[in-house]
Design a protein around this motif. Structure first.
Motif, PDB file in Angstrom:
ATOM      1  N   ARG A   1      34.186  40.476  44.367  1.00 40.44           N
ATOM      2  CA  ARG A   1      34.748  40.751  43.266  1.00 40.44           C
ATOM      3  C   ARG A   1      36.277  40.721  43.362  1.00 40.44           C
ATOM      4  NH1 ARG A   1      32.193  45.478  40.379  1.00 40.44           N
ATOM      5  NH2 ARG A   1      33.353  45.042  38.655  1.00 40.44           N
ATOM      6  N   TRP A   2      36.630  39.675  44.135  1.00 39.89           N
ATOM      7  CA  TRP A   2      38.090  39.491  44.487  1.00 39.89           C
ATOM      8  C   TRP A   2      38.755  38.244  44.096  1.00 39.89           C
ATOM      9  CZ3 TRP A   2      39.330  36.455  49.467  1.00 39.89           C
ATOM     10  CH2 TRP A   2      40.732  36.748  49.821  1.00 39.89           C
ATOM     11  N   THR A   3      39.928  38.283  43.684  1.00 42.30           N
ATOM     12  CA  THR A   3      40.798  37.360  42.979  1.00 42.30           C
ATOM     13  C   THR A   3      42.200  37.020  43.628  1.00 42.30           C
ATOM     14  OG1 THR A   3      39.770  37.646  40.914  1.00 42.30           O
ATOM     15  CG2 THR A   3      41.705  36.166  40.773  1.00 42.30           C
ATOM     16  N   ILE A   4      42.522  35.949  44.189  1.00 38.13           N
ATOM     17  CA  ILE A   4      43.662  35.745  44.812  1.00 38.13           C
ATOM     18  C   ILE A   4      44.227  34.407  44.393  1.00 38.13           C
ATOM     19  CG2 ILE A   4      42.597  34.582  46.827  1.00 38.13           C
ATOM     20  CD1 ILE A   4      44.816  35.768  48.651  1.00 38.13           C
ATOM     21  N   THR A   5      45.534  34.132  44.142  1.00 37.82           N
ATOM     22  CA  THR A   5      46.273  32.957  43.823  1.00 37.82           C
ATOM     23  C   THR A   5      46.870  32.364  45.124  1.00 37.82           C
ATOM     24  OG1 THR A   5      46.400  33.882  41.737  1.00 37.82           O
ATOM     25  CG2 THR A   5      47.983  31.902  42.242  1.00 37.82           C
ATOM     26  N   ILE A   6      46.356  31.159  45.512  1.00 32.35           N
ATOM     27  CA  ILE A   6      46.997  30.657  46.762  1.00 32.35           C
ATOM     28  C   ILE A   6      48.461  29.863  46.602  1.00 32.35           C
ATOM     29  CG2 ILE A   6      46.632  28.719  48.358  1.00 32.35           C
ATOM     30  CD1 ILE A   6      44.545  31.032  48.370  1.00 32.35           C
ATOM     31  N   PRO A   7      49.391  29.957  47.430  1.00 30.29           N
ATOM     32  CA  PRO A   7      50.455  29.656  46.980  1.00 30.29           C
ATOM     33  C   PRO A   7      50.647  28.159  46.937  1.00 30.29           C
ATOM     34  CG  PRO A   7      50.638  31.051  48.860  1.00 30.29           C
ATOM     35  CD  PRO A   7      49.175  30.847  48.638  1.00 30.29           C
ATOM     36  N   GLU A   8      51.739  27.871  46.197  1.00 29.41           N
ATOM     37  CA  GLU A   8      51.528  26.293  46.078  1.00 29.41           C
ATOM     38  C   GLU A   8      51.899  25.578  47.279  1.00 29.41           C
ATOM     39  OE1 GLU A   8      54.584  25.214  42.884  1.00 29.41           O
ATOM     40  OE2 GLU A   8      54.159  26.701  41.478  1.00 29.41           O
ATOM     41  N   LYS A   9      51.504  24.257  47.219  1.00 31.14           N
ATOM     42  CA  LYS A   9      51.895  23.385  48.311  1.00 31.14           C
ATOM     43  C   LYS A   9      50.881  24.028  49.636  1.00 31.14           C
ATOM     44  CE  LYS A   9      56.314  21.735  46.848  1.00 31.14           C
ATOM     45  NZ  LYS A   9      57.684  21.546  47.138  1.00 31.14           N
TER      46      LYS A   9
ATOM     47  N   LEU B   1      43.228  49.756  47.823  1.00 34.99           N
ATOM     48  CA  LEU B   1      42.133  49.995  48.925  1.00 34.99           C
ATOM     49  C   LEU B   1      42.834  49.958  50.335  1.00 34.99           C
ATOM     50  CD1 LEU B   1      39.689  47.415  47.345  1.00 34.99           C
ATOM     51  CD2 LEU B   1      39.517  50.116  47.155  1.00 34.99           C
ATOM     52  N   ASP B   2      42.328  50.892  51.322  1.00 34.12           N
ATOM     53  CA  ASP B   2      42.767  50.770  52.694  1.00 34.12           C
ATOM     54  C   ASP B   2      42.148  49.725  53.361  1.00 34.12           C
ATOM     55  OD1 ASP B   2      44.212  53.142  52.117  1.00 34.12           O
ATOM     56  OD2 ASP B   2      42.858  54.597  52.857  1.00 34.12           O
ATOM     57  N   PHE B   3      43.141  49.082  54.230  1.00 39.24           N
ATOM     58  CA  PHE B   3      42.997  48.042  55.040  1.00 39.24           C
ATOM     59  C   PHE B   3      43.212  48.314  56.448  1.00 39.24           C
ATOM     60  CE2 PHE B   3      42.025  46.089  51.055  1.00 39.24           C
ATOM     61  CZ  PHE B   3      41.088  44.776  51.094  1.00 39.24           C
ATOM     62  N   HIS B   4      42.439  48.137  57.388  1.00 41.28           N
ATOM     63  CA  HIS B   4      43.049  48.225  58.892  1.00 41.28           C
ATOM     64  C   HIS B   4      43.824  46.852  59.290  1.00 41.28           C
ATOM     65  CE1 HIS B   4      40.428  51.538  60.453  1.00 41.28           C
ATOM     66  NE2 HIS B   4      39.800  51.138  59.445  1.00 41.28           N
ATOM     67  N   VAL B   5      44.944  46.931  59.890  1.00 40.32           N
ATOM     68  CA  VAL B   5      45.986  45.994  59.950  1.00 40.32           C
ATOM     69  C   VAL B   5      46.492  45.761  61.479  1.00 40.32           C
ATOM     70  CG1 VAL B   5      48.116  45.019  59.215  1.00 40.32           C
ATOM     71  CG2 VAL B   5      46.866  46.396  57.680  1.00 40.32           C
TER      72      VAL B   5
ATOM     73  N   MET C   1      52.306  33.794  51.833  1.00 39.12           N
ATOM     74  CA  MET C   1      51.024  34.094  51.959  1.00 39.12           C
ATOM     75  C   MET C   1      50.776  35.616  51.757  1.00 39.12           C
ATOM     76  SD  MET C   1      49.570  31.641  55.014  1.00 39.12           S
ATOM     77  CE  MET C   1      51.014  32.240  56.080  1.00 39.12           C
ATOM     78  N   LEU C   2      51.722  36.475  52.224  1.00 41.44           N
ATOM     79  CA  LEU C   2      51.874  37.809  52.240  1.00 41.44           C
ATOM     80  C   LEU C   2      51.705  38.446  50.712  1.00 41.44           C
ATOM     81  CD1 LEU C   2      51.671  40.192  54.008  1.00 41.44           C
ATOM     82  CD2 LEU C   2      53.790  40.286  54.307  1.00 41.44           C
ATOM     83  N   ASP C   3      52.745  37.654  49.875  1.00 42.44           N
ATOM     84  CA  ASP C   3      52.692  38.093  48.632  1.00 42.44           C
ATOM     85  C   ASP C   3      51.440  37.820  47.807  1.00 42.44           C
ATOM     86  OD1 ASP C   3      55.280  39.073  48.799  1.00 42.44           O
ATOM     87  OD2 ASP C   3      56.324  37.046  48.190  1.00 42.44           O
ATOM     88  N   ALA C   4      50.829  36.699  47.984  1.00 43.72           N
ATOM     89  CA  ALA C   4      49.771  36.300  47.444  1.00 43.72           C
ATOM     90  C   ALA C   4      48.708  37.224  47.797  1.00 43.72           C
ATOM     91  CB  ALA C   4      49.341  34.920  47.824  1.00 43.72           C
ATOM     92  N   TRP C   5      48.544  37.723  49.106  1.00 46.49           N
ATOM     93  CA  TRP C   5      47.492  38.712  49.556  1.00 46.49           C
ATOM     94  C   TRP C   5      47.922  40.054  48.921  1.00 46.49           C
ATOM     95  CZ3 TRP C   5      43.304  40.563  50.541  1.00 46.49           C
ATOM     96  CH2 TRP C   5      43.058  41.735  51.328  1.00 46.49           C
ATOM     97  N   LYS C   6      49.076  40.614  48.909  1.00 49.17           N
ATOM     98  CA  LYS C   6      49.516  41.823  48.446  1.00 49.17           C
ATOM     99  C   LYS C   6      49.266  41.856  46.984  1.00 49.17           C
ATOM    100  CE  LYS C   6      52.173  43.607  51.951  1.00 49.17           C
ATOM    101  NZ  LYS C   6      53.550  44.168  52.360  1.00 49.17           N
ATOM    102  N   ASN C   7      49.202  40.862  46.203  1.00 55.35           N
ATOM    103  CA  ASN C   7      49.012  40.752  44.567  1.00 55.35           C
ATOM    104  C   ASN C   7      47.434  40.308  44.454  1.00 55.35           C
ATOM    105  OD1 ASN C   7      51.975  41.432  43.756  1.00 55.35           O
ATOM    106  ND2 ASN C   7      52.423  39.491  44.754  1.00 55.35           N
ATOM    107  N   SER C   8      46.719  40.023  45.247  1.00 48.53           N
ATOM    108  CA  SER C   8      45.599  39.980  44.860  1.00 48.53           C
ATOM    109  C   SER C   8      44.813  41.048  44.370  1.00 48.53           C
ATOM    110  CB  SER C   8      44.569  39.404  46.053  1.00 48.53           C
ATOM    111  OG  SER C   8      44.414  40.276  47.222  1.00 48.53           O
ATOM    112  N   LYS C   9      43.602  41.063  43.781  1.00 49.79           N
ATOM    113  CA  LYS C   9      42.892  41.881  43.116  1.00 49.79           C
ATOM    114  C   LYS C   9      41.404  42.037  43.279  1.00 49.79           C
ATOM    115  CE  LYS C   9      46.456  43.026  40.660  1.00 49.79           C
ATOM    116  NZ  LYS C   9      47.271  44.422  41.241  1.00 49.79           N
ATOM    117  N   PHE C  10      41.052  43.351  43.420  1.00 52.79           N
ATOM    118  CA  PHE C  10      39.518  43.568  43.561  1.00 52.79           C
ATOM    119  C   PHE C  10      39.149  44.459  42.470  1.00 52.79           C
ATOM    120  CE2 PHE C  10      41.350  42.999  47.981  1.00 52.79           C
ATOM    121  CZ  PHE C  10      40.493  42.357  48.560  1.00 52.79           C
ATOM    122  N   ALA C  11      38.200  43.826  41.543  1.00 52.23           N
ATOM    123  CA  ALA C  11      37.700  44.727  40.421  1.00 52.23           C
ATOM    124  C   ALA C  11      36.560  45.710  41.124  1.00 52.23           C
ATOM    125  CB  ALA C  11      36.689  43.575  39.827  1.00 52.23           C
ATOM    126  N   ARG C  12      36.761  46.825  40.428  1.00 51.98           N
ATOM    127  CA  ARG C  12      36.009  47.955  40.766  1.00 51.98           C
ATOM    128  C   ARG C  12      35.268  48.400  39.597  1.00 51.98           C
ATOM    129  NH1 ARG C  12      40.472  47.722  43.641  1.00 51.98           N
ATOM    130  NH2 ARG C  12      41.770  49.267  43.161  1.00 51.98           N
TER     131      ARG C  12
END
Length: 195
Positions: free
Chosen positions: A33-41, A138-142, A184-195
Motif C-alpha cells: 500500500r505504498w505510493t512513490i513519485t519517481i523523479p523526472e528524467k 515507519l522505522d527502516f533499517h538503513v 531519489m532520496l527526496d522521492a523516497w522520503k516523500n513516499s507514503k504507506f497507507a495504514r
C-alpha cells in the motif's frame, strides 16, 4: 549462508502489484500500500539489463564467501538516470520463526556486503554507516555505503529495509551524481504507506 536478504545484488525482475500513472510516474504497490513519485528524467531499466547486473552482484558475493546464494527477491521496479544512478525496490519472504531475528539478519547482511565490497574492490575506500530512519512514520533499517575509487569517483549506495508481516521490503538508491541522489532520496522520503 545459502540465503541472503539483500535485493541490491540479488533481485529477480518481476513487476507485480504495481501501476504507473502515465503523466507523473507515480507508482502504487498494492502489497505494501505504498505510493512513490519517481523523479523526472528517470527511465525504466529493462529486465534483461537489470538481471545481468544482479548476476554480477551475486557472483561477487559468491566469490567472496565461496557459497551459492539463493535469491528470493521480487523486484517491484528499477529506474535509472544516466549510467550509475539507480533506484530499485524489491521484497522477499522473511519469517522470523524460521529465518531468525530480523535486526540480527540486517546486521549480518550489512557485514557481508561490507566484506564483499572490500574483497572485490581492494583499491577502493569503503565506508559504511548503519542507522534506523523513519519514512512516513515507519522505522527502516538503513545501510549507507560510500565507495571512493582511486580515480576519486564516489559511488553511494543506500539500502532501506523493513519487515512487513512476513515480507521484507527494501529500496536501494545507488548514485554517483549527488543531484540525482538527492532527487531519489527526496522521492523516497516523500513516499507514503497507507495504514
Amino acid at each position: 549462508m545459502k540465503r541472503i536478504f539483500y535485493g541490491l545484488f540479488c533481485s529477480v525482475i518481476l513487476l507485480q502489484g504495481c501501476w504507473v500513472h502515465a503523466d507523473k510516474k507515480e507508482l502504487y504497490n498494492e502489497d505494501f500500500r505504498w505510493t512513490i513519485t519517481i523523479p523526472e528524467k528517470f527511465e525504466n531499466v529493462d529486465p534483461e539489463t537489470w538481471e545481468k547486473m544482479q548476476d554480477r552482484g551475486i557472483d561477487a558475493v559468491e566469490r567472496t564467501y565461496g557459497e551459492e546464494l539463493i535469491n528470493q527477491a521480487n523486484t517491484i521496479f528499477v529506474f535509472k538516470s544516466g549510467q550509475l544512478n539507480y533506484m530499485e525496490a524489491n521484497y522477499q519472504p522473511f519469517d522470523p520463526e524460521t529465518d531468525g531475528d530480523y535486526s540480527e539478519s540486517c546486521k549480518m547482511v550489512n557485514e557481508m556486503l561490507y566484506e564483499t565490497f572490500k574483497a572485490q574492490m581492494p583499491d577502493a575506500r569503503v565506508d559504511t554507516l548503519t542507522t534506523i530512519e523513519k519514512i512516513d512514520g515507519l522505522d527502516f533499517h538503513v545501510l549507507k555505503t560510500k565507495i571512493t575509487y582511486p580515480n576519486k569517483m564516489i559511488l553511494n549506495a543506500l539500502m532501506f529495509s523493513r519487515l512487513f508481516d512476513k515480507k521484507e521490503f527494501s529500496i536501494n538508491l545507488i548514485y554517483v551524481n549527488e543531484e540525482k541522489g538527492e532527487q531519489m532520496l527526496d522521492a523516497w522520503k516523500n513516499s507514503k504507506f497507507a495504514r
